[in-house]
Design a protein around this motif. Structure first.
Motif, PDB file in Angstrom:
ATOM      1  N   PHE A  43       0.811  -1.225   0.000  1.00 47.68           N
ATOM      2  CA  PHE A  43       0.000   0.000   0.000  1.00 47.68           C
ATOM      3  C   PHE A  43       0.839   1.267   0.000  1.00 47.68           C
ATOM      4  CE2 PHE A  43      -2.868   2.988   2.459  1.00 47.68           C
ATOM      5  CZ  PHE A  43      -3.777   3.185   1.426  1.00 47.68           C
ATOM      6  N   LYS A  44       2.006   1.221   0.650  1.00 42.61           N
ATOM      7  CA  LYS A  44       2.917   2.359   0.769  1.00 42.61           C
ATOM      8  C   LYS A  44       2.201   3.612   1.267  1.00 42.61           C
ATOM      9  CE  LYS A  44       5.967   0.582  -2.854  1.00 42.61           C
ATOM     10  NZ  LYS A  44       6.815  -0.085  -1.860  1.00 42.61           N
ATOM     11  N   PRO A  45       1.752   3.584   2.516  1.00 46.49           N
ATOM     12  CA  PRO A  45       0.983   4.714   3.060  1.00 46.49           C
ATOM     13  C   PRO A  45       1.845   5.934   3.343  1.00 46.49           C
ATOM     14  CG  PRO A  45       1.452   3.143   4.799  1.00 46.49           C
ATOM     15  CD  PRO A  45       1.933   2.512   3.517  1.00 46.49           C
ATOM     16  N   ASP A  46       1.172   7.082   3.483  1.00 46.14           N
ATOM     17  CA  ASP A  46       1.834   8.320   3.880  1.00 46.14           C
ATOM     18  C   ASP A  46       1.793   8.505   5.394  1.00 46.14           C
ATOM     19  OD1 ASP A  46       2.369   9.421   1.184  1.00 46.14           O
ATOM     20  OD2 ASP A  46       0.177   9.434   1.057  1.00 46.14           O
ATOM     21  N   ILE A  47       0.834   7.867   6.041  1.00 42.69           N
ATOM     22  CA  ILE A  47       0.655   8.028   7.481  1.00 42.69           C
ATOM     23  C   ILE A  47      -0.064   6.792   8.021  1.00 42.69           C
ATOM     24  CG2 ILE A  47      -1.585   9.196   7.316  1.00 42.69           C
ATOM     25  CD1 ILE A  47      -0.562  11.093   9.535  1.00 42.69           C
ATOM     26  N   CYS A  48       0.184   6.460   9.290  1.00 42.58           N
ATOM     27  CA  CYS A  48      -0.438   5.279   9.911  1.00 42.58           C
ATOM     28  C   CYS A  48      -1.261   5.686  11.129  1.00 42.58           C
ATOM     29  CB  CYS A  48       0.625   4.274  10.342  1.00 42.58           C
ATOM     30  SG  CYS A  48       1.531   3.510   8.989  1.00 42.58           S
ATOM     31  N   LEU A  49      -2.446   5.092  11.247  1.00 42.39           N
ATOM     32  CA  LEU A  49      -3.290   5.226  12.431  1.00 42.39           C
ATOM     33  C   LEU A  49      -3.382   3.855  13.079  1.00 42.39           C
ATOM     34  CD1 LEU A  49      -6.346   7.268  11.057  1.00 42.39           C
ATOM     35  CD2 LEU A  49      -4.257   8.154  12.092  1.00 42.39           C
ATOM     36  N   PHE A  50      -2.881   3.721  14.311  1.00 39.86           N
ATOM     37  CA  PHE A  50      -2.901   2.442  15.009  1.00 39.86           C
ATOM     38  C   PHE A  50      -3.708   2.558  16.296  1.00 39.86           C
ATOM     39  CE2 PHE A  50       1.619   1.320  13.298  1.00 39.86           C
ATOM     40  CZ  PHE A  50       1.066   0.983  12.074  1.00 39.86           C
ATOM     41  N   ASP A  51      -4.757   1.747  16.402  1.00 40.20           N
ATOM     42  CA  ASP A  51      -5.399   1.601  17.696  1.00 40.20           C
ATOM     43  C   ASP A  51      -4.399   0.909  18.621  1.00 40.20           C
ATOM     44  OD1 ASP A  51      -7.514   1.730  19.550  1.00 40.20           O
ATOM     45  OD2 ASP A  51      -7.946  -0.383  19.195  1.00 40.20           O
ATOM     46  N   VAL A  52      -4.411   1.253  19.891  1.00 40.05           N
ATOM     47  CA  VAL A  52      -3.452   0.649  20.816  1.00 40.05           C
ATOM     48  C   VAL A  52      -3.875  -0.766  21.209  1.00 40.05           C
ATOM     49  CG1 VAL A  52      -2.426   0.808  23.116  1.00 40.05           C
ATOM     50  CG2 VAL A  52      -2.586   2.844  21.679  1.00 40.05           C
ATOM     51  N   MET A  53      -5.144  -0.945  21.570  1.00 40.71           N
ATOM     52  CA  MET A  53      -5.633  -2.250  22.007  1.00 40.71           C
ATOM     53  C   MET A  53      -6.109  -3.052  20.799  1.00 40.71           C
ATOM     54  SD  MET A  53      -5.060  -2.081  25.209  1.00 40.71           S
ATOM     55  CE  MET A  53      -5.979  -3.485  25.849  1.00 40.71           C
ATOM     56  N   LEU A  54      -5.279  -3.984  20.348  1.00 39.90           N
ATOM     57  CA  LEU A  54      -5.578  -4.784  19.168  1.00 39.90           C
ATOM     58  C   LEU A  54      -5.334  -6.262  19.444  1.00 39.90           C
ATOM     59  CD1 LEU A  54      -3.737  -2.642  16.451  1.00 39.90           C
ATOM     60  CD2 LEU A  54      -6.215  -2.937  16.608  1.00 39.90           C
ATOM     61  N   PRO A  55      -6.033  -7.143  18.722  1.00 42.20           N
ATOM     62  CA  PRO A  55      -5.710  -8.564  18.822  1.00 42.20           C
ATOM     63  C   PRO A  55      -4.404  -8.872  18.085  1.00 42.20           C
ATOM     64  CG  PRO A  55      -7.396  -8.209  17.161  1.00 42.20           C
ATOM     65  CD  PRO A  55      -7.170  -6.881  17.825  1.00 42.20           C
ATOM     66  N   VAL A  56      -3.807  -9.986  18.395  1.00 40.71           N
ATOM     67  CA  VAL A  56      -2.568 -10.465  17.777  1.00 40.71           C
ATOM     68  C   VAL A  56      -1.374  -9.624  18.233  1.00 40.71           C
ATOM     69  CG1 VAL A  56      -1.368 -11.179  15.672  1.00 40.71           C
ATOM     70  CG2 VAL A  56      -3.870 -11.283  15.771  1.00 40.71           C
ATOM     71  N   LYS A  57      -1.306  -8.360  17.794  1.00 40.36           N
ATOM     72  CA  LYS A  57      -0.255  -7.440  18.209  1.00 40.36           C
ATOM     73  C   LYS A  57      -0.885  -6.101  18.545  1.00 40.36           C
ATOM     74  CE  LYS A  57       3.265  -9.350  15.042  1.00 40.36           C
ATOM     75  NZ  LYS A  57       4.168  -9.012  13.898  1.00 40.36           N
ATOM     76  N   ASP A  58      -0.475  -5.511  19.667  1.00 43.52           N
ATOM     77  CA  ASP A  58      -1.051  -4.199  19.990  1.00 43.52           C
ATOM     78  C   ASP A  58      -0.385  -3.113  19.144  1.00 43.52           C
ATOM     79  OD1 ASP A  58       1.380  -3.418  21.199  1.00 43.52           O
ATOM     80  OD2 ASP A  58       0.694  -3.914  23.215  1.00 43.52           O
ATOM     81  N   GLY A  59      -0.950  -1.899  19.217  1.00 41.77           N
ATOM     82  CA  GLY A  59      -0.458  -0.808  18.395  1.00 41.77           C
ATOM     83  C   GLY A  59       0.989  -0.446  18.666  1.00 41.77           C
ATOM     84  N   PHE A  60       1.420  -0.576  19.921  1.00 38.67           N
ATOM     85  CA  PHE A  60       2.811  -0.288  20.255  1.00 38.67           C
ATOM     86  C   PHE A  60       3.748  -1.252  19.545  1.00 38.67           C
ATOM     87  CE2 PHE A  60       1.268   1.398  24.626  1.00 38.67           C
ATOM     88  CZ  PHE A  60       0.934   2.614  24.052  1.00 38.67           C
ATOM     89  N   ALA A  61       3.381  -2.529  19.533  1.00 37.99           N
ATOM     90  CA  ALA A  61       4.214  -3.536  18.865  1.00 37.99           C
ATOM     91  C   ALA A  61       4.272  -3.275  17.366  1.00 37.99           C
ATOM     92  CB  ALA A  61       3.665  -4.938  19.134  1.00 37.99           C
ATOM     93  N   LEU A  62       3.146  -2.846  16.791  1.00 36.11           N
ATOM     94  CA  LEU A  62       3.123  -2.554  15.356  1.00 36.11           C
ATOM     95  C   LEU A  62       4.046  -1.377  15.033  1.00 36.11           C
ATOM     96  CD1 LEU A  62      -0.673  -2.865  14.449  1.00 36.11           C
ATOM     97  CD2 LEU A  62       1.114  -4.613  14.339  1.00 36.11           C
ATOM     98  N   ALA A  63       3.997  -0.335  15.862  1.00 35.68           N
ATOM     99  CA  ALA A  63       4.851   0.829  15.633  1.00 35.68           C
ATOM    100  C   ALA A  63       6.323   0.456  15.732  1.00 35.68           C
ATOM    101  CB  ALA A  63       4.506   1.925  16.640  1.00 35.68           C
ATOM    102  N   LYS A  64       6.646  -0.329  16.739  1.00 36.28           N
ATOM    103  CA  LYS A  64       8.036  -0.748  16.926  1.00 36.28           C
ATOM    104  C   LYS A  64       8.524  -1.554  15.732  1.00 36.28           C
ATOM    105  CE  LYS A  64      11.069  -2.826  20.403  1.00 36.28           C
ATOM    106  NZ  LYS A  64      11.109  -3.479  21.731  1.00 36.28           N
ATOM    107  N   GLU A  65       7.667  -2.424  15.216  1.00 37.28           N
ATOM    108  CA  GLU A  65       8.020  -3.238  14.048  1.00 37.28           C
ATOM    109  C   GLU A  65       8.196  -2.365  12.810  1.00 37.28           C
ATOM    110  OE1 GLU A  65       6.233  -7.142  11.635  1.00 37.28           O
ATOM    111  OE2 GLU A  65       5.112  -6.223  13.277  1.00 37.28           O
ATOM    112  N   LEU A  66       7.285  -1.425  12.603  1.00 39.53           N
ATOM    113  CA  LEU A  66       7.342  -0.562  11.426  1.00 39.53           C
ATOM    114  C   LEU A  66       8.573   0.333  11.448  1.00 39.53           C
ATOM    115  CD1 LEU A  66       6.056   0.386   8.818  1.00 39.53           C
ATOM    116  CD2 LEU A  66       4.579   1.893  10.152  1.00 39.53           C
ATOM    117  N   ARG A  67       8.950   0.778  12.626  1.00 38.66           N
ATOM    118  CA  ARG A  67      10.108   1.669  12.742  1.00 38.66           C
ATOM    119  C   ARG A  67      11.420   0.990  12.304  1.00 38.66           C
ATOM    120  NH1 ARG A  67       8.016   5.757  11.878  1.00 38.66           N
ATOM    121  NH2 ARG A  67       7.110   7.168  13.411  1.00 38.66           N
TER     122      ARG A  67
END
Length: 225
Positions: A43-67
């Motif tokens: 998709f190659k987004p310009d910006i990300c919106l992450f809910d913090v409380m998520l199944p599988v991986k929370d938003g913090f984990a997603l941000a850390k992975e993306l970084r």
């Protein structure tokens, strides 16, 4: 603008997605972040919106992975968590901004546009820095350098530090900061400002001559020497 939106609350996600699409944003919505990196690459987004409380991986984990692959893309957390330790954790893993549930779509759009504009207004001129004690602050590169140690800082940290450094040794009004950087002086934004000030103080801990002084109910003063 392309927005990657991860939210497991489907009714909320539908409203947010349709509202953004009606304003000509391109939105990819995911219910969880199980295959975030695959969707990100496609998709190659310009910006990300992450809910913090998520199944599988929370938003913090997603941000850390993306970084690990993109240190610069703006990340906004959508959360009901407002404890200081939660906010600090979010910034610690690479988040750029927070918006608290429940929120208005108008506020969300303002925050999205603000982060997008900050990203795209970064200048390529890397020859200018601000000296703060023993540190070099490079606003355009989002870097704070102490001796040979380079620290990457967030867009908002750089924006706040720029305001303080511009008026070095003078008082910068708290409401002025909130209005200019966050858009208003709401309680939630005020708490965010407190967190950012705490983080900036930690960044300068190696030089005792640099202090960020709080003048209660008035503002802040960056003291250098």
């Amino acid at each position: 603008m392309k927005i990657l939106y991860v939210e497991d609350e489907l009714s909320l996600a539908k409203v947010v997605r349709e509202s953004l699409q009606s304003r000509a944003y391109e939105v990819l919505h995911l219910q969880d972040g199980a295959e975030l990196m695959v969707h990100y690459e496609q998709f190659k987004p310009d910006i990300c919106l992450f809910d913090v409380m998520l199944p599988v991986k929370d938003g913090f984990a997603l941000a850390k992975e993306l970084r690990t692959i993109n240190p610069d893309i703006p990340i906004i957390f959508i959360t009901s968590k407002v404890q200081t330790q939660d906010v600090l954790k979010g910034f610690g893993v690479g988040g750029n901004d927070y918006i608290k549930k429940p929120f208005s779509l108008e506020e969300l759009i303002v925050r999205i546009n603000n982060m997008y504009n900050l990203t795209n207004s970064r200048q390529s001129n890397s020859g200018q820095y601000v000296g703060i004690g023993q540190y070099e602050f490079w606003p355009d590169k989002l870097e704070l350098i102490y001796k040979n140690e380079v620290r990457r800082i967030s867009y908002r940290e750089a924006q706040l530090l720029s305001e303080l450094a511009r008026a070095k040794n003078e008082i910068v009004n708290r409401k002025y900061i909130l209005d200019k950087i966050w858009g208003d002086d709401s309680f939630f934004n005020s708490r965010n400002l407190d967190v950012y000030i705490t983080r900036l103080r930690q960044f300068f801990r190696n030089d005792p001559n640099v202090q960020i002084i709080t003048l209660k109910a008035v503002g802040y003063r960056l003291v250098d020497g």
